[in-house]
Design a protein around this motif. Structure first.
Motif, mmCIF file in Angstrom:
data_model
loop_
_atom_site.group_PDB
_atom_site.id
_atom_site.type_symbol
_atom_site.label_atom_id
_atom_site.label_comp_id
_atom_site.label_asym_id
_atom_site.label_seq_id
_atom_site.Cartn_x
_atom_site.Cartn_y
_atom_site.Cartn_z
ATOM 1 N N GLU A 296 0.817 -1.209 0.000
ATOM 2 C CA GLU A 296 0.000 0.000 0.000
ATOM 3 C C GLU A 296 0.852 1.261 0.000
ATOM 4 N N ARG A 297 2.131 1.118 0.327
ATOM 5 C CA ARG A 297 3.038 2.262 0.325
ATOM 6 C C ARG A 297 4.149 2.087 -0.712
ATOM 7 N N GLY A 298 3.977 1.115 -1.580
ATOM 8 C CA GLY A 298 4.903 0.941 -2.689
ATOM 9 C C GLY A 298 6.200 0.246 -2.352
ATOM 10 N N SER A 299 6.270 -0.496 -1.232
ATOM 11 C CA SER A 299 7.494 -1.206 -0.873
ATOM 12 C C SER A 299 7.212 -2.708 -0.775
ATOM 13 N N THR A 300 8.173 -3.501 -1.198
ATOM 14 C CA THR A 300 8.007 -4.955 -1.192
ATOM 15 C C THR A 300 8.968 -5.647 -0.237
ATOM 16 N N GLY A 301 9.750 -4.870 0.501
ATOM 17 C CA GLY A 301 10.608 -5.450 1.522
ATOM 18 C C GLY A 301 12.008 -5.782 1.036
ATOM 19 N N ILE A 302 12.955 -5.696 1.949
ATOM 20 C CA ILE A 302 14.324 -6.129 1.679
ATOM 21 C C ILE A 302 14.753 -7.069 2.800
ATOM 22 N N ALA A 303 15.747 -7.888 2.513
ATOM 23 C CA ALA A 303 16.244 -8.834 3.510
ATOM 24 C C ALA A 303 17.262 -8.157 4.411
ATOM 25 N N VAL A 304 17.032 -8.231 5.706
ATOM 26 C CA VAL A 304 18.005 -7.758 6.685
ATOM 27 C C VAL A 304 18.469 -8.986 7.466
ATOM 28 N N ALA A 305 19.730 -9.345 7.305
ATOM 29 C CA ALA A 305 20.232 -10.590 7.895
ATOM 30 C C ALA A 305 20.564 -10.422 9.367
ATOM 31 N N LEU A 306 20.313 -11.478 10.135
ATOM 32 C CA LEU A 306 20.730 -11.516 11.528
ATOM 33 C C LEU A 306 22.246 -11.685 11.607
ATOM 34 N N PRO A 307 22.863 -11.333 12.739
ATOM 35 C CA PRO A 307 24.278 -11.648 12.917
ATOM 36 C C PRO A 307 24.513 -13.146 12.739
ATOM 37 N N ALA A 308 25.683 -13.489 12.252
ATOM 38 C CA ALA A 308 25.992 -14.901 12.003
ATOM 39 C C ALA A 308 25.834 -15.743 13.264
ATOM 40 N N GLU A 309 26.158 -15.162 14.434
ATOM 41 C CA GLU A 309 26.064 -15.906 15.694
ATOM 42 C C GLU A 309 24.625 -16.259 16.047
ATOM 43 N N LEU A 310 23.667 -15.534 15.456
ATOM 44 C CA LEU A 310 22.246 -15.831 15.688
ATOM 45 C C LEU A 310 21.634 -16.616 14.543
ATOM 46 N N GLY A 311 22.458 -17.086 13.625
ATOM 47 C CA GLY A 311 21.974 -17.924 12.537
ATOM 48 C C GLY A 311 22.000 -17.279 11.176
ATOM 49 N N GLY A 312 22.088 -15.945 11.122
ATOM 50 C CA GLY A 312 22.183 -15.258 9.838
ATOM 51 C C GLY A 312 20.911 -15.262 9.015
ATOM 52 N N ASP A 313 19.772 -15.613 9.601
ATOM 53 C CA ASP A 313 18.513 -15.667 8.851
ATOM 54 C C ASP A 313 18.212 -14.333 8.172
ATOM 55 N N ARG A 314 17.610 -14.402 6.992
ATOM 56 C CA ARG A 314 17.201 -13.206 6.262
ATOM 57 C C ARG A 314 15.769 -12.848 6.678
ATOM 58 N N ILE A 315 15.628 -11.767 7.388
ATOM 59 C CA ILE A 315 14.314 -11.316 7.833
ATOM 60 C C ILE A 315 13.749 -10.389 6.762
ATOM 61 N N LEU A 316 12.580 -10.723 6.248
ATOM 62 C CA LEU A 316 12.056 -10.063 5.061
ATOM 63 C C LEU A 316 10.885 -9.132 5.334
ATOM 64 N N SER A 317 10.368 -9.145 6.549
ATOM 65 C CA SER A 317 9.243 -8.260 6.859
ATOM 66 C C SER A 317 9.194 -8.023 8.362
ATOM 67 N N SER A 318 8.325 -7.112 8.791
ATOM 68 C CA SER A 318 8.142 -6.895 10.224
ATOM 69 C C SER A 318 7.376 -8.049 10.846
ATOM 70 N N GLY A 319 6.614 -8.783 10.026
ATOM 71 C CA GLY A 319 5.902 -9.960 10.501
ATOM 72 C C GLY A 319 4.528 -9.683 11.073
ATOM 73 N N ARG A 320 4.439 -8.645 11.908
ATOM 74 C CA ARG A 320 3.172 -8.283 12.533
ATOM 75 C C ARG A 320 3.187 -6.794 12.830
ATOM 76 N N LEU A 321 2.072 -6.137 12.536
ATOM 77 C CA LEU A 321 1.956 -4.697 12.746
ATOM 78 C C LEU A 321 0.789 -4.377 13.668
ATOM 79 N N TYR A 322 0.921 -3.285 14.415
ATOM 80 C CA TYR A 322 -0.139 -2.792 15.287
ATOM 81 C C TYR A 322 -0.398 -1.324 14.961
ATOM 82 N N ASP A 323 -1.668 -0.957 14.836
ATOM 83 C CA ASP A 323 -1.979 0.448 14.626
ATOM 84 C C ASP A 323 -2.079 1.159 15.974
ATOM 85 N N GLN A 324 -2.342 2.454 15.940
ATOM 86 C CA GLN A 324 -2.373 3.242 17.171
ATOM 87 C C GLN A 324 -3.434 2.749 18.156
ATOM 88 N N SER A 325 -4.510 2.162 17.596
ATOM 89 C CA SER A 325 -5.601 1.682 18.447
ATOM 90 C C SER A 325 -5.335 0.309 19.033
#
Length: 247
Positions: A128-157
């Protein structure tokens, strides 16, 4: 193990012994006296080694935008809670492999947050805001997984919704299931799980306009840890439910 999560997830492992308290003091100082990245680096990435080491994208005008009555720009905004939970699960998996049946070892997990799981939207999958996400990798010591989204969002309410990856994968639910399964499996190896495996979570940030009591009721009460299938202990609270300090 210390997992810190803001615009990225950071990790440090420290061994505390009975003959020296220096490392314990260092950990306490990091937790209690942490400076935010904008306080460390200002409105710039020039002196920030993490930005370059982690291969983060070059900042855009969206990163440098600073709204009225705000103390910092968007440059170091975001709360990568999904990444922190993924890293925690990887640590639990490693511990599970090294724990023998009937173990007397103790594991304590303490989580605290002063915000919602919300990475900057131009790094997130937000069509809805024109973005499709980028991969942000965890440190190697935590497995290095590529995190591709916030996963869950909460609005102000305080209403929540799953934020899948661009491929439609619900990373949050998968991580929650895997993490609690790891905790259940670890508990099954312990002599007394209710004493040896305890998890606590604290949510703060009630000073903003968001309905944090409702947010934490869902985030910490339903969407993160779940001990209903085992005997390990989980307790959580929001700062609104804590007794006030008296001077």
């Amino acid at each position: 193990h210390v997992i810190k999560y803001g615009y990225i997830v950071e990790y440090q492992k420290t061994e505390i012994t009975t003959t020296s308290v220096d490392e314990g003091i260092s950990i306490a100082q990091q937790v209690l006296l942490t400076k935010t990245p904008d306080q460390l680096y200002g409105n710039s990435i020039a002196s920030n080694p993490n930005w370059f080491a982690r291969g983060l994208p070059a900042p855009s005008e969206l990163d440098y935008y600073q709204g009225p009555n705000t103390l910092a720009s968007n440059l170091y905004a975001g709360t990568e809670i999904l990444g922190a939970l993924t890293g925690l699960n990887n640590l639990l998996q490693a511990q599970l492999q090294s724990t023998a049946p009937g173990s007397l070892d103790t594991t304590l997990v303490a989580m605290s947050t002063d915000g919602r799981p919300e990475r900057r939207y131009w790094w997130d999958n937000r069509p809805e805001r024109g973005s499709t996400g980028i991969a942000v990798a965890l440190p190697a010591e935590l497995g290095g997984d590529r995190i591709l989204s916030s996963g869950r969002l909460y609005d102000q309410s305080g209403n929540s919704r799953v934020t899948p990856t661009a491929a439609g994968v619900d990373q949050w639910s998968l991580t929650q299931l895997a993490m609690n399964s790891s905790l259940d499996s670890l508990a099954a190896k312990l002599a007394s799980p209710s004493d040896q495996l305890q998890v606590s979570a604290l949510g703060t940030g009630d000073g903003s306009l968001a309905r944090f009591p409702k947010i934490y009721e869902d985030l910490l009460g339903a969407q993160t840890f779940d001990n209903s299938n085992s005997t390990w202990v989980y307790q959580w609270s929001g700062s609104s439910s804590l007794p006030p300090f008296k001077g």
